[in-house]
Design a protein around this motif. Sequence first.
Motif, mmCIF file in Angstrom:
data_model
loop_
_atom_site.group_PDB
_atom_site.id
_atom_site.type_symbol
_atom_site.label_atom_id
_atom_site.label_comp_id
_atom_site.label_asym_id
_atom_site.label_seq_id
_atom_site.Cartn_x
_atom_site.Cartn_y
_atom_site.Cartn_z
ATOM 1 N N ARG A 246 0.832 -1.211 0.000
ATOM 2 C CA ARG A 246 0.000 0.000 0.000
ATOM 3 C C ARG A 246 0.866 1.259 0.000
ATOM 4 N NH1 ARG A 246 -2.797 -2.743 4.100
ATOM 5 N NH2 ARG A 246 -4.616 -3.869 3.320
ATOM 6 N N ALA A 247 1.958 1.222 0.759
ATOM 7 C CA ALA A 247 2.863 2.371 0.775
ATOM 8 C C ALA A 247 3.487 2.589 -0.604
ATOM 9 C CB ALA A 247 3.955 2.163 1.834
ATOM 10 N N ALA A 248 3.843 1.490 -1.271
ATOM 11 C CA ALA A 248 4.405 1.593 -2.621
ATOM 12 C C ALA A 248 3.361 2.123 -3.600
ATOM 13 C CB ALA A 248 4.923 0.230 -3.071
ATOM 14 N N MET A 249 2.114 1.705 -3.439
ATOM 15 C CA MET A 249 1.033 2.217 -4.286
ATOM 16 C C MET A 249 0.868 3.720 -4.101
ATOM 17 S SD MET A 249 -1.757 -0.867 -3.777
ATOM 18 C CE MET A 249 -3.111 0.060 -4.548
ATOM 19 N N GLU A 250 0.871 4.159 -2.854
ATOM 20 C CA GLU A 250 0.730 5.587 -2.575
ATOM 21 C C GLU A 250 1.878 6.380 -3.195
ATOM 22 O OE1 GLU A 250 0.221 8.599 1.274
ATOM 23 O OE2 GLU A 250 0.295 6.420 1.555
ATOM 24 N N LYS A 251 3.085 5.842 -3.087
ATOM 25 C CA LYS A 251 4.258 6.516 -3.642
ATOM 26 C C LYS A 251 4.162 6.649 -5.153
ATOM 27 C CE LYS A 251 9.313 6.235 -3.699
ATOM 28 N NZ LYS A 251 10.495 5.447 -3.235
ATOM 29 N N GLN A 252 3.591 5.632 -5.809
ATOM 30 C CA GLN A 252 3.483 5.633 -7.262
ATOM 31 C C GLN A 252 2.188 6.261 -7.762
ATOM 32 O OE1 GLN A 252 5.859 4.728 -9.384
ATOM 33 N NE2 GLN A 252 7.243 4.171 -7.723
ATOM 34 N N GLY A 253 1.341 6.702 -6.836
ATOM 35 C CA GLY A 253 0.087 7.325 -7.237
ATOM 36 C C GLY A 253 -0.953 6.342 -7.738
ATOM 37 N N VAL A 254 -0.862 5.074 -7.285
ATOM 38 C CA VAL A 254 -1.832 4.041 -7.667
ATOM 39 C C VAL A 254 -2.946 4.055 -6.633
ATOM 40 C CG1 VAL A 254 -2.187 1.595 -8.131
ATOM 41 C CG2 VAL A 254 -0.012 2.682 -8.731
ATOM 42 N N ALA A 255 -4.159 4.387 -7.064
ATOM 43 C CA ALA A 255 -5.239 4.683 -6.124
ATOM 44 C C ALA A 255 -5.866 3.451 -5.492
ATOM 45 C CB ALA A 255 -6.318 5.521 -6.810
ATOM 46 N N ASP A 256 -6.017 2.365 -6.267
ATOM 47 C CA ASP A 256 -6.763 1.220 -5.751
ATOM 48 C C ASP A 256 -6.334 -0.062 -6.457
ATOM 49 O OD1 ASP A 256 -7.978 1.360 -8.291
ATOM 50 O OD2 ASP A 256 -9.637 2.565 -7.523
ATOM 51 N N CYS A 257 -7.002 -1.159 -6.057
ATOM 52 C CA CYS A 257 -6.656 -2.473 -6.610
ATOM 53 C C CYS A 257 -6.935 -2.562 -8.104
ATOM 54 C CB CYS A 257 -7.426 -3.565 -5.872
ATOM 55 S SG CYS A 257 -6.853 -3.847 -4.183
ATOM 56 N N GLU A 258 -7.961 -1.859 -8.575
ATOM 57 C CA GLU A 258 -8.284 -1.902 -9.994
ATOM 58 C C GLU A 258 -7.167 -1.268 -10.819
ATOM 59 O OE1 GLU A 258 -9.761 -2.315 -13.715
ATOM 60 O OE2 GLU A 258 -10.336 -3.380 -11.878
ATOM 61 N N GLN A 259 -6.658 -0.128 -10.357
ATOM 62 C CA GLN A 259 -5.539 0.500 -11.064
ATOM 63 C C GLN A 259 -4.295 -0.380 -11.017
ATOM 64 O OE1 GLN A 259 -4.583 4.543 -10.124
ATOM 65 N NE2 GLN A 259 -6.688 5.270 -10.344
ATOM 66 N N LEU A 260 -4.050 -0.989 -9.863
ATOM 67 C CA LEU A 260 -2.885 -1.862 -9.739
ATOM 68 C C LEU A 260 -3.023 -3.081 -10.634
ATOM 69 C CD1 LEU A 260 -0.199 -2.485 -8.367
ATOM 70 C CD2 LEU A 260 -1.487 -3.609 -6.537
ATOM 71 N N ARG A 261 -4.216 -3.646 -10.668
ATOM 72 C CA ARG A 261 -4.467 -4.804 -11.536
ATOM 73 C C ARG A 261 -4.140 -4.462 -12.984
ATOM 74 N NH1 ARG A 261 -7.361 -6.131 -15.461
ATOM 75 N NH2 ARG A 261 -8.356 -4.098 -15.470
ATOM 76 N N HIS A 262 -4.607 -3.311 -13.426
ATOM 77 C CA HIS A 262 -4.366 -2.897 -14.807
ATOM 78 C C HIS A 262 -2.882 -2.642 -15.044
ATOM 79 C CE1 HIS A 262 -5.221 -1.081 -18.701
ATOM 80 N NE2 HIS A 262 -4.441 -0.073 -18.355
ATOM 81 N N LEU A 263 -2.217 -2.004 -14.082
ATOM 82 C CA LEU A 263 -0.804 -1.675 -14.215
ATOM 83 C C LEU A 263 0.057 -2.938 -14.273
ATOM 84 C CD1 LEU A 263 1.157 0.779 -14.232
ATOM 85 C CD2 LEU A 263 1.331 0.512 -11.758
ATOM 86 N N ALA A 264 -0.315 -3.949 -13.467
ATOM 87 C CA ALA A 264 0.462 -5.192 -13.415
ATOM 88 C C ALA A 264 0.098 -6.165 -14.525
ATOM 89 C CB ALA A 264 0.265 -5.867 -12.059
ATOM 90 N N GLY A 265 -0.987 -5.907 -15.231
ATOM 91 C CA GLY A 265 -1.388 -6.790 -16.316
ATOM 92 C C GLY A 265 -2.162 -8.002 -15.870
#
Length: 300
Positions: A80-99
């Motif tokens: 979660r801290a890494a997501m905040e640092k990268q400006g990734v708001a939620d699991c949906e954005q992370l899912r898309h970013l990670a493929g």
Amino acid sequence: MRIDETIRHALKAAVLEAGGAKELSSRCGVSASNISRYLSGKVRSITDDCWEKLLPELSLSPRRAAGTVTNTPELRRYLRAAMEKQGVADCEQLRHLAGYDSAATMRRLFSGELNWFPDVLSAVLDALGCDRESVPVPESEKELLAPRNLYRDGALLVRPVPVVDWANAASHLAAVESDRVTMGRWDVENTETVPVPVGSRRDTRAFRVHGISMEPRIVDDDVVLVEPADSLDAVPDNKIVVVCFAEGSGQDDRVVCKRFRRQNGSTILLTSDNPEGRIIPLDPAAVAWIGIVVKKISEM
């Protein structure tokens, strides 16, 4: 959620790890007074809203299956801290970013319901730009992670497996058997790979075969995917196998690709599909490693 002894024990551990109820409250957004009531037994259940906030902090992960990474609260906080640092708001954005293809599974991972498959966690770490050494998981599980930047382009429906040339197969297998962990450290930029479905066994190997003994089924320069067999008894009759003979076994070739055939219940022969190929009587004591060919990949 009904509070049973398992949940109360996990809650006590979370409070202890955080340094107190107030500190845990600041992490998860559930009031310290509610946390105290849960611990005291004054209330018997936790509202859905509070449970959703508390769950990521509790060590209630399912028993870790072999080949997975334990999904601890520390790991989730790190991500979660890494997501905040990268400006990734939620699991949906992370899912898309990670493929990755399942938002629901990603949410369950971040709620602590599931442990991580190394492929998925590796892709998430690459998407967030995380250094493998800083990830808060045990060293034994950290070694399951793919080399950094292997998943920089996402695409988790397959995972790359390094291709081992036939001339190097014996030394590769000897290294694998002596140290299964360090064989996972390979040069992403300069190593030939083939795509393997994520659901394939973690110990699947890829070999580039040289020779004509298995023609026309397997020809020179084909790449085969091989799953290790636990024993000779685990190999079905008539399967194509890769066998590595023990050093000093007297075999001209340390590694062969042949068809596994049983005769008279006890005799095992390694035969060639090419009529001009050799037939090798198999002495079980001479086998250092055996695997079953599960797929052929041509024209690589």
